[in-house]
Design an enzyme around this catalytic site. Sequence first.
Site, PDB file in Angstrom:
ATOM      1  N   ASP A 170     -77.049  70.948  28.023  1.00 14.49           N
ATOM      2  CA  ASP A 170     -77.640  69.640  27.753  1.00 14.49           C
ATOM      3  C   ASP A 170     -77.282  69.168  26.333  1.00 14.49           C
ATOM      4  OD1 ASP A 170     -79.640  67.666  28.808  1.00 14.49           O
ATOM      5  OD2 ASP A 170     -80.726  68.234  26.997  1.00 14.49           O
ATOM      6  N   GLU A 219     -72.503  68.753  28.813  1.00 10.54           N
ATOM      7  CA  GLU A 219     -72.990  67.383  28.935  1.00 10.54           C
ATOM      8  C   GLU A 219     -72.780  66.760  27.560  1.00 10.54           C
ATOM      9  OE1 GLU A 219     -76.600  64.321  29.369  1.00 10.54           O
ATOM     10  OE2 GLU A 219     -76.613  66.009  28.009  1.00 10.54           O
TER      11      GLU A 219
HETATM   12  C1  NOJ Z   1     -79.708  64.816  29.012  1.00 10.96           C
HETATM   13  C2  NOJ Z   1     -80.473  65.074  30.266  1.00 10.96           C
HETATM   14  O1  NOJ Z   1     -79.614  64.985  31.363  1.00 10.96           O
HETATM   15  C3  NOJ Z   1     -81.580  64.044  30.283  1.00 10.96           C
HETATM   16  O2  NOJ Z   1     -82.233  64.001  31.520  1.00 10.96           O
HETATM   17  C4  NOJ Z   1     -82.523  64.348  29.158  1.00 10.96           C
HETATM   18  O3  NOJ Z   1     -83.501  63.342  29.081  1.00 10.96           O
HETATM   19  C5  NOJ Z   1     -81.795  64.400  27.826  1.00 10.96           C
HETATM   20  N1  NOJ Z   1     -80.550  65.103  27.908  1.00 10.96           N
HETATM   21  C6  NOJ Z   1     -82.635  65.096  26.793  1.00 10.96           C
HETATM   22  O4  NOJ Z   1     -82.720  66.449  27.084  1.00 10.96           O
END
Ligand code: NOJ
Length: 567
Positions: free
Chosen positions: A226, A286
Amino acid sequence: MTAPVPAPLPTRDLHPASAADAPWWRDAVIYQIYPRSWADGDGDGVGDLPGTTARLEYLRDLGVDAVWLSPFYRSPHNDGGYDVSDHRDVDPLFGSIADADALITRAHELGLRVVVDLVPNHTSWEHEWFRAALAAAPGSPERDRYMFRDGLGEDGELPPTDWLSNFGGGAWTRVTEPDGTPGQWYLHLFDPSQPDLNWQNPQVRADFEGILRFWLDRGVDGFRVDVAHGLVKKEGLPNYDKHPGGLLEVTHEAPYWDQDGVHEIYRAWRELLDSYGVPERIMCAEAWVAPADRLARYVRPDEFHQAFNFDFLETPWLAEPLRDVIAKSLAASDSVGAPATWVLSNHDVLRHATRFALPQDAARPNGIGAQDPQPDAELGLRRARAATALMLALPGGAYVYQGEELGLPEHTSLPDAVRQDPTFMRTGGLERGRDGCRVPMPWTKGARALGFNTTGAAWLPQPQSYADLAVDVQTGVERSTLEMYRSLIALRKERALGRGALAEVEGLGADVLGYLVTAPDGERTLVIANLSTTPVELPEGATAIAASGILDGRQVPTDTTVWATLG
Ligand code: NOJ
């Protein structure tokens, strides 16, 4: 109508084939489960791990290689579990650690690998590390795990920098010190309940290596990481007066995104993953990073295996930008020897069956509400199917978000009262937020909560339109979206499209995309996506083997993708 292109087709090489025996992740199709909304075993209205395990055969039958599960760890759920309060335990809402073990075992029995989410940029404010930081004094080792700073102004009443939170409002919150006086501020790039960790602190690094090992030792096959572009902040925390804001607008000019210091963290993790041997354990970034060559830095040979291609996800259903993003992403990932990782939907963006129904030349909203103009579902679905058929033909890996295989649209008329995304609250409803793509799966038409559970409870209500899209309605039905996904995934594997060389076919017209995929064994597949307003004829010698819509003889209609063999 366009005249057929004469054989041989004029082509431009874009990408070389990978080895026929390349590791599994280089062309894997990975299915994202948002555990709250996939299958609810105990009937409390929130999906859980036992419910998920019981439904895994569905994924074997879909033909995917792996599942990625969004967070199921202990959490107060201020941000759908992306606010973790214990990385080594399962939240009771989802089950127990034994349930996680059972899920991993069952998935492996079915030939599915398991990727779990790792959330390293921040924790929940309920994490014991943050509680200890609040209880300790400024300057203490406990505070140093997070990004605490003194405020500006005479009494420290102003935030340390002008940074804004991704979810709206400022990125700093002031704490009350244990003695009751107004005190320091802590950074949260997301919700105040998600304090950012300090990745300059060696203890934080050591703790996360321990967390990686904890899950690897339980048998997971990888991690989706993440906010991989956010861990390191620029030295001195300078102000940033441009405030791009929003998950989708990132640039390394911002002092908190895509800083060079993140890469050494991932090199250390890669070594750790590699020490587990084969089959390789993977990590996928991500990282909302642009342009493509900045993203490529995350997938250098000693860093991530994969990084989501969000440039592709953000591209409208328009031929020229799509042609451009496909060529550029392949060039960027090839420059470091990595596969591209295609994705069209996830739990943070409008589902692509809705996105492609909106005006394609305008900025996209973050969520749609009942008060907003409602999109044309039929147009969106036709384009979504065509986009998927294009994506699944491209070389590299692909991610599929739960429900897209049913053609699910976004829930675009959720009552505001049920919304849970912190974005909605923090922007005063200006942004509707991401709840509309997180609605529970429809499994069985006519059943309670459409088969999501047996009680009918659901943490978000399902729209009426989901009934006719339920799994049981589509199973075995020729041309249903579910059967289209099944056959495309099977054909993609059979013809080794994910490992193929890719060439662009030229001369089909400005609004028609054409690609020739040549598998490592030389087998060729022609892919045509017609984004023009008129039908286009299949080139001579081409025989259709799959299509996202119904062909009229050799004519490929508007918003349709076809795969063909070449005689
Ligand atoms: C990316 C995640 O996919 C999302 O759902 C989240 O709100 C943010 N990062 C913060 O962790």
